[in-house]
Write an enzyme that holds these catalytic residues in place. Structure first.
Site, PDB file in Angstrom:
ATOM      1  N   LYS A 197      -5.909   7.589  -4.480  1.00 17.40           N
ATOM      2  CA  LYS A 197      -6.546   7.316  -5.774  1.00 17.40           C
ATOM      3  C   LYS A 197      -7.927   7.955  -5.932  1.00 17.40           C
ATOM      4  CE  LYS A 197      -3.910   3.237  -6.784  1.00 17.40           C
ATOM      5  NZ  LYS A 197      -3.833   1.877  -7.293  1.00 17.40           N
TER       6      LYS A 197
ATOM      7  N   GLY B  55     -12.032  -6.232   0.227  1.00 19.54           N
ATOM      8  CA  GLY B  55     -11.654  -4.819   0.375  1.00 19.54           C
ATOM      9  C   GLY B  55     -12.563  -3.933  -0.452  1.00 19.54           C
TER      10      GLY B  55
ATOM     11  N   GLY C 132     -11.905  -0.294  -0.780  1.00 25.47           N
ATOM     12  CA  GLY C 132     -11.284   1.026  -0.855  1.00 25.47           C
ATOM     13  C   GLY C 132     -10.921   1.375  -2.292  1.00 25.47           C
ATOM     14  N   GLY C 133      -9.964   2.278  -2.429  1.00 26.51           N
ATOM     15  CA  GLY C 133      -9.563   2.758  -3.754  1.00 26.51           C
ATOM     16  C   GLY C 133      -9.038   1.652  -4.660  1.00 26.51           C
ATOM     17  N   ALA C 134      -8.355   0.675  -4.061  1.00 27.55           N
ATOM     18  CA  ALA C 134      -7.776  -0.396  -4.876  1.00 27.55           C
ATOM     19  C   ALA C 134      -8.891  -1.217  -5.538  1.00 27.55           C
ATOM     20  CB  ALA C 134      -6.893  -1.275  -4.009  1.00 27.55           C
TER      21      ALA C 134
ATOM     22  N   ARG D  98     -14.482  -5.603   5.576  1.00 29.37           N
ATOM     23  CA  ARG D  98     -14.595  -5.603   7.045  1.00 29.37           C
ATOM     24  C   ARG D  98     -15.718  -4.681   7.491  1.00 29.37           C
ATOM     25  NH1 ARG D  98      -9.316  -3.450   9.940  1.00 29.37           N
ATOM     26  NH2 ARG D  98      -9.914  -1.657   8.690  1.00 29.37           N
TER      27      ARG D  98
ATOM     28  N   GLY E  67       1.003  -8.383  -6.875  1.00 28.24           N
ATOM     29  CA  GLY E  67       0.599  -7.298  -7.761  1.00 28.24           C
ATOM     30  C   GLY E  67       1.683  -6.803  -8.713  1.00 28.24           C
TER      31      GLY E  67
HETATM   32  P1  ATR Z   1      -6.944   1.429  -0.680  1.00 34.27           P
HETATM   33  O1  ATR Z   1      -6.851   2.646  -1.528  1.00 34.27           O
HETATM   34  O2  ATR Z   1      -5.718   0.593  -0.542  1.00 34.27           O
HETATM   35  O3  ATR Z   1      -8.091   0.558  -1.038  1.00 34.27           O
HETATM   36  P2  ATR Z   1      -8.331   2.373   1.589  1.00 34.27           P
HETATM   37  O4  ATR Z   1      -9.252   3.156   0.744  1.00 34.27           O
HETATM   38  O5  ATR Z   1      -7.803   2.929   2.864  1.00 34.27           O
HETATM   39  O6  ATR Z   1      -7.041   2.004   0.785  1.00 34.27           O
HETATM   40  O7  ATR Z   1      -9.006   0.943   1.859  1.00 34.27           O
HETATM   41  C1  ATR Z   1      -8.361  -0.043   2.597  1.00 34.27           C
HETATM   42  C2  ATR Z   1      -9.186  -1.312   2.524  1.00 34.27           C
HETATM   43  O8  ATR Z   1      -8.508  -2.356   3.255  1.00 34.27           O
HETATM   44  C3  ATR Z   1     -10.543  -1.181   3.158  1.00 34.27           C
HETATM   45  O9  ATR Z   1     -11.436  -2.007   2.463  1.00 34.27           O
HETATM   46  C4  ATR Z   1     -10.273  -1.683   4.582  1.00 34.27           C
HETATM   47  O10 ATR Z   1     -11.404  -2.153   5.247  1.00 34.27           O
HETATM   48  P3  ATR Z   1     -12.361  -1.125   6.045  1.00 34.27           P
HETATM   49  O11 ATR Z   1     -13.203  -0.455   5.009  1.00 34.27           O
HETATM   50  O12 ATR Z   1     -13.134  -1.970   6.977  1.00 34.27           O
HETATM   51  O13 ATR Z   1     -11.422  -0.154   6.756  1.00 34.27           O
HETATM   52  C5  ATR Z   1      -9.363  -2.840   4.285  1.00 34.27           C
HETATM   53  N1  ATR Z   1      -8.551  -3.238   5.430  1.00 34.27           N
HETATM   54  C6  ATR Z   1      -7.506  -2.568   5.950  1.00 34.27           C
HETATM   55  N2  ATR Z   1      -6.980  -3.263   6.985  1.00 34.27           N
HETATM   56  C7  ATR Z   1      -7.721  -4.389   7.110  1.00 34.27           C
HETATM   57  C8  ATR Z   1      -7.682  -5.515   7.982  1.00 34.27           C
HETATM   58  N3  ATR Z   1      -6.761  -5.623   8.954  1.00 34.27           N
HETATM   59  N4  ATR Z   1      -8.596  -6.488   7.822  1.00 34.27           N
HETATM   60  C9  ATR Z   1      -9.530  -6.397   6.838  1.00 34.27           C
HETATM   61  N5  ATR Z   1      -9.616  -5.368   5.979  1.00 34.27           N
HETATM   62  C10 ATR Z   1      -8.728  -4.381   6.114  1.00 34.27           C
END
Ligand code: ATR
Length: 277
Positions: free
Chosen positions: A64, A124, A126-128, A149, A246
């Site tokens: 995204k 979270g 990230g992109g979402a 995290r 979702g």
């Molecule tokens: P997306 O586009 O789905 O948001 P992304 O940009 O890879 O994908 O972001 C994933 C998100 O899920 C991040 O906020 C990630 O936390 P980090 O920034 O610390 O990596 C979070 N995430 C993924 N696995 C996780 C877990 N086991 N516990 C907590 N947060 C997690």
């Protein structure tokens, strides 16, 4: 009309059936394929798709943000989010937009969930999260707390959204923090949203205190699946009144994208019902 959805992983995507259902409403002839596309090849792949009779693409994780690099024009809301979930060929230009936020807000409305004056915890960064934050903030919540995290990422995301949004938010309205939520009162969250990617991975562990649900009446996992995700189970165990995944947001964002690609405004009722639980 040649359409599709790109992402990685992509097998799980239910976008094709939603768009075929929309197209059938108007007797439109479309093809809608799932394409496994990795981040590193994304920009070239997208350009190639549109150079070869492609009309529109849905974009899912983890593309995204990177997909903006393939766009000639970017909508205001995609700029605010720093992320796009749909691409559309207009003339010979690739236009990027973000319909995720409006999809979420419409899903809340459909479920009679109020956002105004509510305190929302978004887990979270990230992109979402990017995709939904500007639209949530536009609905006048009391406060939105972004917990991640990797703490620096939530701070970075919040400052970027403050800078680019032009939403004239009070800085207190959007608050970044780590997953431990140190120093934040757990009894203030009305709505808790899981925007992490954990529900897409096999080892599901979300290291977060169940007390986040103490006051919450709504919990929503941006991910959709046949059975409850770990996050949804945690929320149900904590007696949260309304626990959603979702699916509704997916259908609403798809309708907004379909409208741009085709000019038609699809009815969403059938698509909402068509999930197989
Ligand atoms: P997306 O586009 O789905 O948001 P992304 O940009 O890879 O994908 O972001 C994933 C998100 O899920 C991040 O906020 C990630 O936390 P980090 O920034 O610390 O990596 C979070 N995430 C993924 N696995 C996780 C877990 N086991 N516990 C907590 N947060 C997690």
């Amino acid at each position: 009309m040649k359409l599709g959805v790109i992402g990685s992983p992509i097998e799980h995507s239910r976008s094709p059936e939603i768009h075929y259902e929309f197209a059938a409403q108007f007797d439109l002839n479309i093809s809608f394929e799932k394409y496994l596309v990795e981040k590193k090849e994304c920009i070239d792949w997208v350009k190639d798709f549109f150079a070869n009779k492609g009309s529109g693409l849905s974009v899912t994780l983890p593309l995204k943000e990177v997909v903006l690099g393939a766009a000639d024009e970017i909508s205001e809301r995609a700029l605010q989010a720093g992320a796009a979930n749909m691409l559309h060929l207009r003339g010979n230009k690739i236009f990027a937009d973000c319909t995720d936020g409006i999809g979420l807000v419409n899903d809340f409305k459909n479920n009679e969930i109020e956002i105004v004056n509510k305190t929302i915890l978004v887990i979270g960064a990230g992109g979402a999260s990017r995709g939904i934050l500007p639209s949530l903030l536009n609905e006048d919540p009391k406060q939105v707390i972004v917990a991640n995290r990797t703490t620096e990422k939530s701070f970075k995301l919040v400052s970027e959204i403050q800078e680019t949004s032009g939403l004239q938010m009070k800085s207190s309205i959007l608050m970044p923090t780590g997953l431990s939520l140190k120093g934040i009162d757990f009894n203030t969250f009305d709505i808790v949203i899981n925007a992490t990617s954990i529900s897409t991975s096999k080892e599901q562990t979300l290291d977060i205190d169940k007390a986040i649900f103490n006051k919450a009446s709504v919990a929503l996992d941006l991910y959709y699946s046949q059975s409850d995700t770990l996050f949804m189970k945690m929320a149900k165990d904590s007696n949260v009144h309304t626990v959603l995944d979702g699916w509704g947001m997916l259908v609403h964002q798809a309708a907004a994208s379909f409208n741009q690609w085709s000019g038609f405004n699809p009815k969403i009722k059938e698509a909402l019902k068509s999930r197989r639980d």
